[in-house]
Write a protein that holds these residues in place. Structure first.
Motif, short mmCIF file in Angstrom:
data_model
loop_
_atom_site.label_atom_id
_atom_site.label_comp_id
_atom_site.label_asym_id
_atom_site.label_seq_id
_atom_site.Cartn_x
_atom_site.Cartn_y
_atom_site.Cartn_z
N ARG A 336 -118.97 29.87 48.49
CA ARG A 336 -118.37 31.36 48.73
C ARG A 336 -117.59 31.66 47.78
NH1 ARG A 336 -118.59 28.57 53.73
NH2 ARG A 336 -116.72 27.68 53.45
N LEU A 337 -117.63 33.02 47.32
CA LEU A 337 -116.83 33.48 46.32
C LEU A 337 -116.01 34.71 46.95
CD1 LEU A 337 -118.30 33.83 43.04
CD2 LEU A 337 -116.22 33.11 43.35
N ARG A 356 -118.95 41.55 42.63
CA ARG A 356 -120.44 41.44 43.08
C ARG A 356 -121.24 41.79 41.75
NH1 ARG A 356 -121.02 47.10 45.01
NH2 ARG A 356 -120.95 47.51 42.83
N ASP A 357 -120.97 42.58 40.93
CA ASP A 357 -121.98 42.73 39.68
C ASP A 357 -121.76 41.38 38.68
OD1 ASP A 357 -122.41 45.23 40.62
OD2 ASP A 357 -121.06 46.20 39.22
N GLU A 358 -120.56 40.98 38.64
CA GLU A 358 -120.45 39.59 37.69
C GLU A 358 -121.24 38.53 38.59
OE1 GLU A 358 -119.47 39.01 34.38
OE2 GLU A 358 -119.35 41.36 34.33
N ALA A 359 -121.19 38.43 39.59
CA ALA A 359 -121.83 37.38 40.53
C ALA A 359 -123.40 37.33 40.49
CB ALA A 359 -121.15 37.33 42.09
N ARG A 360 -123.97 38.55 40.51
CA ARG A 360 -125.08 38.96 40.43
C ARG A 360 -125.73 38.63 38.97
NH1 ARG A 360 -125.54 44.78 43.42
NH2 ARG A 360 -125.33 44.12 45.65
N THR A 367 -122.36 33.05 49.12
CA THR A 367 -121.79 34.21 49.99
C THR A 367 -120.41 34.69 49.27
OG1 THR A 367 -122.37 33.08 52.18
CG2 THR A 367 -120.63 34.51 52.26
N LEU A 368 -120.59 36.18 49.33
CA LEU A 368 -119.46 36.99 48.70
C LEU A 368 -118.57 37.47 50.05
CD1 LEU A 368 -121.24 38.86 45.69
CD2 LEU A 368 -119.90 36.88 45.59
N LEU A 369 -117.07 37.38 49.81
CA LEU A 369 -116.37 37.57 51.00
C LEU A 369 -115.45 38.81 50.64
CD1 LEU A 369 -115.07 34.13 51.91
CD2 LEU A 369 -116.84 34.99 52.81
N SER A 370 -114.83 39.63 51.45
CA SER A 370 -114.12 40.49 51.22
C SER A 370 -113.03 40.48 52.34
CB SER A 370 -114.71 42.05 51.17
OG SER A 370 -113.82 43.18 51.21
N GLY A 371 -111.93 41.03 52.21
CA GLY A 371 -111.03 40.93 53.11
C GLY A 371 -109.44 40.85 52.44
N ALA A 390 -120.29 43.47 51.52
CA ALA A 390 -119.82 42.13 51.74
C ALA A 390 -120.65 41.45 52.52
CB ALA A 390 -118.41 42.13 51.77
N ASP A 391 -120.87 40.21 52.08
CA ASP A 391 -121.72 39.26 53.16
C ASP A 391 -120.94 39.02 54.30
OD1 ASP A 391 -123.97 39.19 51.29
OD2 ASP A 391 -122.85 37.70 50.34
N ALA A 392 -119.61 38.82 54.18
CA ALA A 392 -118.89 38.28 55.21
C ALA A 392 -117.15 38.65 54.97
CB ALA A 392 -119.02 36.75 55.31
#
Length: 583
Positions: A336-337, A356-360, A367-371, A390-392
């Protein structure tokens, strides 16, 4: 063996205070659990002193006097407040009469300091949510309203001089004097209360307090009795485990051992940590800096020893920092990131776009997290900025944002489920990966002058190695075991905030390891309830594995009825958890 400091917290003395139909418990400086004719009225009334960084000065009651007066009971408490290089002194007077309770606070500053708040606070019960209330303003107007059901991101009531509501046929009224008050929803921080306080946050803070400056405030609680409410039947001490449940044991993880604790443990132990079966991940909070590579190298080695991937949460002051940190990470071993702003503590839109862009671009498949890296509060107050793709969702939990007394810490447990349910609502049902969950805050999210030099010590609770923490941990796992919560990260792998000490697993570590081994198993529902008892039954194949905890200062005995008709008796010592052997 519990040390003297922890014993004083876990078994703090209290005194019941009664007059006419009123009943309350005096816990140190706090008038707690106020009832009238058996009707719950308020969670507490107390005086607080908070410094310029919102840190709460610790109150010590120097004297207590109690005597009969005007057909009631009067208490006078001398209170000394101290901490963080600051001191304050005051007197709290409590007068319980036939149909009213008056609390008065007189305080004086022995020396100059800067403060964000001094005065009385009223804690309303969390089960007042949805209750109608009339809010009186200093100008005399009265506005009908309700205590919010969903956790309110901002103050639900402003410019408060009085409040009136009804419960179980009796009307109650609060009148505030000495300042203008307002109400915040403390459930944001998992406190089990709404809090009415002064001075309004719309006024500048911190303020300079000079030596000799005084504060005088009072709160008057009045009851207008109706029919006497029927008595509530007491629990019979029997719990029934049902043959099914909707929840599964979530993935459990721990945070990486800090560099300071890693260095200390290296001098006392040459034993590498063994894998914990079922452990989900090792959570690493990583920020740019000269030590970033060293911190990552240690965490990567620790994750390898534990046999788990990394769950990485970046904290940056600019989106330009993200790519460089991702270049350091072994992304094929990162599950997760997330990225958070180092100052607002939330996933700012620009940071999210860059992550998101750098991970892609790097073909990251996790899983990409936001919060929020801080409290649910910051997530709640920035809900509209939560990344839609965001995924989660993630946020952290600590039970001691406002109070450190053990009863308050325990009362946060049902609020943890409430904040998680609200996060699911905010995230439109996206899964939750919660944590870090820690006894004390990892950093001061509301500091006005940055991080305190003593942040490391302030983040460590002496209760960490005690059996109490295992009992509290089970209460937290039980609260957060419901559909939508996929993983929860607790404490650290080792060190003073860890699940391992010099002698091996702490009691909380033993519990976490036992529950982690049952990851994904069905959590059975429980019928009935016994105050202070946590029951966490897990179906492992054809076996029911029964975890339980006593979150009270007294020994308890409970009968548990199991599916199929068998029963078992659980005998608890105070503040302990029952950890069954899981093969």
């Amino acid at each position: 063996m519990i040390n003297d400091e922890n014993r004083a917290r876990l078994f703090a003395p209290s005194e019941m205070v009664e007059a006419a139909a009123w009943r309350a418990e005096l816990r140190n400086d706090e008038l707690s659990d106020i009832t009238f004719n058996g009707i719950p009225v308020l969670r507490a009334v107390r005086a607080v002193v908070r410094d310029h960084d919102w840190r709460t000065l610790v109150p010590t009651v120097s004297r207590v006097a109690q005597h009969a007066r005007d057909g009631g009971v009067r208490l006078q408490l001398g209170i000394d407040f101290a901490g963080f290089g600051t001191s304050y002194t005051g007197e709290l007077a409590v007068h319980l009469m036939q149909d009213s309770v008056k609390v008065t606070f007189d305080g004086v500053a022995p020396a100059a300091f800067r403060s964000n708040r001094i005065g009385l606070v009223v804690l309303h019960r969390p089960d007042d949510a949805g209750r109608a209330v009339s809010i009186g303003s200093p100008g005399g107007a009265s506005t009908p309203s309700f205590f919010p059901m969903d956790i309110s991101p901002h103050q639900p009531f402003m410019d408060v001089s009085s409040m009136a509501w009804e419960r179980d046929g009796t009307r109650f009224r609060l009148d505030f004097h000495g300042d203008v008050f307002e109400t915040e929803d403390q459930r944001n921080w998992t406190d089990a209360s709404f809090k009415t306080y002064s001075t309004p946050l719309s006024k500048p803070f911190p303020v300079d307090v000079s030596a000799g400056d005084r504060v005088h405030q009072s709160v008057l609680l009045t009851a207008m009795p109706g029919p006497v409410a029927p008595s509530v039947r007491q629990s019979e001490g029997v719990l029934a485990v049902l043959d099914g449940g909707a929840a599964r044991v979530p993935g459990l993880s721990v945070s990486a051992t800090p560099v300071s604790a890693t260095s200390a443990s290296a001098t006392t132990s040459k034993t590498r940590p063994e894998p914990i079966p079922g452990l989900d991940a090792l959570l690493l909070e990583l920020a740019p800096g000269p030590d970033a590579e060293h911190i990552l190298r240690l965490a990567t080695a620790e994750a390898a020893d534990l046999g788990v991937p990394l769950d990485v949460r970046l904290s940056v002051d600019s989106s330009d920092r993200i790519g460089g940190l991702l270049d350091l990470l072994p992304l094929d071993n990162v599950v997760r990131l997330a990225v958070f702003d180092a100052f607002s503590h939330v996933t700012e839109p620009k940071l999210w776009d860059e992550l998101r862009d750098e991970a892609r671009r790097r073909d990251f498949t996790g899983t990409l997290l936001s919060g929020a890296r801080s409290h649910f509060t910051e997530l709640n107050r920035n809900a509209e900025r939560l990344a839609a793709d965001a995924d989660a969702v993630s946020f952290s939990i600590t039970p001691q944002m406002h109070a450190t007394e053990v009863p308050h810490v325990v009362e946060t447990l049902p609020m943890q489920r409430l904040v998680a349910l609200n996060a699911l609502r905010i995230g439109s049902g996206r899964p939750l990966h919660l944590g870090p969950v820690t006894l004390k805050a990892r950093f001061n999210a509301v500091a006005t002058e940055g991080d305190d030099a003593a942040a490391e010590a302030m983040a460590t609770d002496p209760l960490q190695p005690e059996a109490f923490t295992a009992a509290w941990l089970l209460g937290s796992i039980a609260a957060l075991s419901f559909p939508g919560v996929e993983s929860v990260s607790y404490f650290e792998a080792a060190g003073p905030r860890g699940i391992r000490g010099p002698g091996g697993f702490t009691p909380a570590g033993e519990l976490l390891a036992a529950v982690a081994a049952l990851r994904g198993c069905e959590v059975l529902d429980v019928a009935g309830g016994v105050p202070g008892v946590v029951l966490y039954p897990v179906r492992d194949g054809g076996t029911t594995v029964l975890f339980a905890a006593n979150l009270t200062a007294k020994p308890l005995s409970v009968v548990v009825r199991l599916p199929g008709g068998d029963s078992t008796n659980l005998e608890f010592e105070p503040w302990t958890a029952v950890v069954p052997r899981v093969d």
